[in-house]
Design a protein around this motif. Sequence first.
Motif, mmCIF file in Angstrom:
data_model
loop_
_atom_site.group_PDB
_atom_site.id
_atom_site.type_symbol
_atom_site.label_atom_id
_atom_site.label_comp_id
_atom_site.label_asym_id
_atom_site.label_seq_id
_atom_site.Cartn_x
_atom_site.Cartn_y
_atom_site.Cartn_z
ATOM 1 N N SER A 337 -7.172 41.043 9.739
ATOM 2 C CA SER A 337 -6.273 41.770 10.630
ATOM 3 C C SER A 337 -5.686 43.010 9.971
ATOM 4 O O SER A 337 -5.325 43.974 10.655
ATOM 5 C CB SER A 337 -5.140 40.849 11.104
ATOM 6 O OG SER A 337 -4.442 40.302 9.984
ATOM 7 N N ASP A 338 -5.630 43.016 8.618
ATOM 8 C CA ASP A 338 -5.106 44.192 7.922
ATOM 9 C C ASP A 338 -6.213 45.185 7.536
ATOM 10 O O ASP A 338 -5.965 46.161 6.832
ATOM 11 C CB ASP A 338 -4.320 43.784 6.677
ATOM 12 C CG ASP A 338 -5.183 43.048 5.648
ATOM 13 O OD1 ASP A 338 -6.410 42.927 5.866
ATOM 14 O OD2 ASP A 338 -4.640 42.593 4.627
ATOM 15 N N GLY A 339 -7.449 44.928 8.005
ATOM 16 C CA GLY A 339 -8.541 45.841 7.761
ATOM 17 C C GLY A 339 -9.341 45.573 6.505
ATOM 18 O O GLY A 339 -10.382 46.198 6.283
ATOM 19 N N THR A 340 -8.883 44.644 5.669
ATOM 20 C CA THR A 340 -9.614 44.312 4.453
ATOM 21 C C THR A 340 -10.729 43.317 4.773
ATOM 22 O O THR A 340 -10.824 42.811 5.895
ATOM 23 C CB THR A 340 -8.674 43.729 3.390
ATOM 24 O OG1 THR A 340 -8.050 42.537 3.909
ATOM 25 C CG2 THR A 340 -7.592 44.735 3.010
ATOM 26 N N THR A 341 -11.554 43.043 3.781
ATOM 27 C CA THR A 341 -12.692 42.150 4.005
ATOM 28 C C THR A 341 -12.532 40.854 3.227
ATOM 29 O O THR A 341 -11.932 40.810 2.155
ATOM 30 C CB THR A 341 -14.009 42.822 3.572
ATOM 31 O OG1 THR A 341 -13.907 43.186 2.188
ATOM 32 C CG2 THR A 341 -14.280 44.063 4.399
ATOM 33 N N TRP A 342 -13.080 39.797 3.800
ATOM 34 C CA TRP A 342 -13.191 38.522 3.116
ATOM 35 C C TRP A 342 -14.497 38.491 2.308
ATOM 36 O O TRP A 342 -15.466 39.166 2.661
ATOM 37 C CB TRP A 342 -13.307 37.377 4.118
ATOM 38 C CG TRP A 342 -12.066 36.867 4.744
ATOM 39 C CD1 TRP A 342 -11.108 36.085 4.177
ATOM 40 C CD2 TRP A 342 -11.665 37.036 6.120
ATOM 41 N NE1 TRP A 342 -10.144 35.770 5.089
ATOM 42 C CE2 TRP A 342 -10.452 36.338 6.296
ATOM 43 C CE3 TRP A 342 -12.211 37.712 7.207
ATOM 44 C CZ2 TRP A 342 -9.774 36.282 7.507
ATOM 45 C CZ3 TRP A 342 -11.548 37.673 8.422
ATOM 46 C CH2 TRP A 342 -10.348 36.967 8.557
ATOM 47 N N THR A 343 -14.541 37.661 1.280
ATOM 48 C CA THR A 343 -15.826 37.200 0.787
ATOM 49 C C THR A 343 -16.220 36.011 1.649
ATOM 50 O O THR A 343 -15.372 35.407 2.336
ATOM 51 C CB THR A 343 -15.766 36.769 -0.686
ATOM 52 O OG1 THR A 343 -14.947 35.585 -0.803
ATOM 53 C CG2 THR A 343 -15.204 37.894 -1.563
#
Length: 397
Positions: A337-343
Amino acid sequence: MNKPWRSDRLSQLGSSIFAEVAEWRAEAAGKGRDIINLGIGSPDKPPTEAVRKALSDAALRTDIYAYPGTHGSAGFRRQAAAWMKHRFGVNLDSDKELVSLMGSQDGLSHLAMSLCNPGDVVIVPNPGYPIYRAALALAGVEPYLLPLKEENQFLPELDSVPIDVWRRAKFILLNYPGNPVSAVADLAFFERLLAKAKQYGVLVVHDAAYSEMAFDGHEPPSILAVPGALEGAVEFHSLSKSFNMAGCRIGFLAGNREAVGALRELKENIDYGVFGAVQEAGVAALQEAMSASAPPKAGVLYEQRRDSFVAALAAGGWAVEKPKATMFIWAKLPKRSDGTTWTSREFARGLLDQTGVVVIPGEAFGSEGEGFVRIALVEDEARLLEAARRIGEYVRY
């Protein structure tokens, strides 16, 4: 002096992520989570009544409990060959070009031992089913990892393989329809693959375990249907997924007689074959599939599940590509939701911990799997919709 009672090979047999996911699942269950297990691709439906009756009747026979024989019963091999002719138009010598297996994984795990010497090279897909690489580790064979990229519809770029690798390789192994990547290939691709492999004397090994689980009217072809394919290809088939017989452990390898014979010869020194009652059940399944009153293919059920689940995921904020086949969705991870990515590991662990939904991180299938998760459509529609609801909440969180 203490000696380790554990082979170094065990550390090469596959990603430890599967064991980790099992631990995560136990932890989540211990916290009271309602677990929806979309991790393992095990069918949740039984075989048809005709298959169950054949198994039951055979198990009651007094003559069925002797060693069944590594080659498989002549009846099962003949029926498997008849099904290959009916389904794909492929003509096989059931005595020399087909061998029964305890499921296709049995053959996949032993094939390199029967065809290769230590130090040989085998080309395998990345991402790919874990036994592909594990079998090479057991055989002391060097893998060349062939990337499958989204931008190429997860078909390999054969010309990207260095010439030196083609010259050293004993075989190339591919899997369409695929696991974990739910991609498909057509006869034109198989023709190009066979031509390339023939140029360097490389055997083509095709894992067709999901041939009966395609959607939208697609009928996956057999590589053996390409003219001349028996000179340089073999193909694995399994009754596990297509006929809901995963626990029965029965399948077969068909194709080039030298390669089939090598696997048969190795297995003659390892086991005594598939239980006769299971082979009778396999005959019944293949006969029923060829009959005028054949039940719907397994793909019909999974297509319905795919459509409902993918639509529910999209409604929850995660748009994923609709697979063209198999019981899996190979899903590209959304943004946080904050624009970052998961592994893939972070996503799978957090999803399970917070929602109880089990998926497999893409990294379990190779480095090219990072950024994806594999989701198995192995629950009924109501549970899949509940899983999609929980996933949507997690993705939006």
